[in-house]
Design a protein around this motif. Structure first.
Motif, mmCIF file in Angstrom:
data_model
loop_
_atom_site.group_PDB
_atom_site.id
_atom_site.type_symbol
_atom_site.label_atom_id
_atom_site.label_comp_id
_atom_site.label_asym_id
_atom_site.label_seq_id
_atom_site.Cartn_x
_atom_site.Cartn_y
_atom_site.Cartn_z
ATOM 1 N N ILE A 11 31.268 47.059 43.291
ATOM 2 C CA ILE A 11 32.335 46.229 43.837
ATOM 3 C C ILE A 11 32.822 46.933 45.089
ATOM 4 O O ILE A 11 33.069 48.141 45.066
ATOM 5 C CB ILE A 11 33.502 46.072 42.844
ATOM 6 N N THR A 12 32.950 46.183 46.175
ATOM 7 C CA THR A 12 33.457 46.740 47.426
ATOM 8 C C THR A 12 34.736 46.000 47.794
ATOM 9 O O THR A 12 34.722 44.773 47.943
ATOM 10 C CB THR A 12 32.425 46.577 48.559
ATOM 11 N N ILE A 13 35.834 46.744 47.900
ATOM 12 C CA ILE A 13 37.103 46.168 48.344
ATOM 13 C C ILE A 13 37.089 46.171 49.866
ATOM 14 O O ILE A 13 36.999 47.227 50.490
ATOM 15 C CB ILE A 13 38.310 46.980 47.823
ATOM 16 N N LYS A 14 37.161 44.981 50.459
ATOM 17 C CA LYS A 14 37.133 44.853 51.919
ATOM 18 C C LYS A 14 38.527 44.945 52.520
ATOM 19 O O LYS A 14 38.703 45.496 53.599
ATOM 20 C CB LYS A 14 36.495 43.521 52.331
ATOM 21 N N SER A 15 39.527 44.375 51.812
ATOM 22 C CA SER A 15 40.895 44.442 52.331
ATOM 23 C C SER A 15 41.894 44.222 51.201
ATOM 24 O O SER A 15 41.604 43.552 50.213
ATOM 25 C CB SER A 15 41.123 43.396 53.431
ATOM 26 N N VAL A 16 43.063 44.820 51.398
ATOM 27 C CA VAL A 16 44.207 44.612 50.508
ATOM 28 C C VAL A 16 45.396 44.325 51.410
ATOM 29 O O VAL A 16 45.742 45.147 52.257
ATOM 30 C CB VAL A 16 44.497 45.856 49.632
ATOM 31 N N VAL A 23 43.637 40.517 47.596
ATOM 32 C CA VAL A 23 42.566 41.513 47.614
ATOM 33 C C VAL A 23 41.271 40.747 47.865
ATOM 34 O O VAL A 23 40.973 39.774 47.168
ATOM 35 C CB VAL A 23 42.469 42.275 46.272
ATOM 36 N N GLY A 25 36.990 41.063 48.553
ATOM 37 C CA GLY A 25 35.872 41.972 48.412
ATOM 38 C C GLY A 25 34.575 41.275 48.055
ATOM 39 O O GLY A 25 34.488 40.051 48.019
ATOM 40 N N ASN A 52 38.410 36.574 46.431
ATOM 41 C CA ASN A 52 39.614 36.503 47.250
ATOM 42 C C ASN A 52 40.748 36.281 46.254
ATOM 43 O O ASN A 52 41.103 35.148 45.941
ATOM 44 C CB ASN A 52 39.491 35.351 48.250
ATOM 45 N N TYR A 53 41.278 37.370 45.722
ATOM 46 C CA TYR A 53 42.207 37.329 44.589
ATOM 47 C C TYR A 53 43.642 37.490 45.052
ATOM 48 O O TYR A 53 43.974 38.435 45.780
ATOM 49 C CB TYR A 53 41.845 38.442 43.614
#
Length: 57
Positions: A11-16, A23, A25, A52-53
């Motif tokens: 899992i890659t988080i792209k932005s928060v 969030v 990713g 896109n959570y």
């Protein structure tokens, strides 16, 4: 009962964004029917998954 277990993945988080509480990713993983059998073939491969959570407090 048929089910699949995750063999490996990431899992890659792209932005928060703490202002909009989102969030964003990507993810990918492979599954096997038997995680205890190292020679078990990969049954499914999921690639290019996205999320896109929006979270609560």
């Amino acid at each position: 009962m048929d089910y699949e277990s995750t063999k490996e993945g990431c899992i890659t988080i792209k932005s928060v964004n703490t202002t909009t509480k989102k969030v964003v990713g990507t993810f990918q993983f492979t599954t096997v029917a038997d995680t205890f059998d190292s020679s078990a073939p990969v049954n499914y491969t999921v690639t290019n998954g996205t999320f896109n959570y929006k979270y609560d407090n």
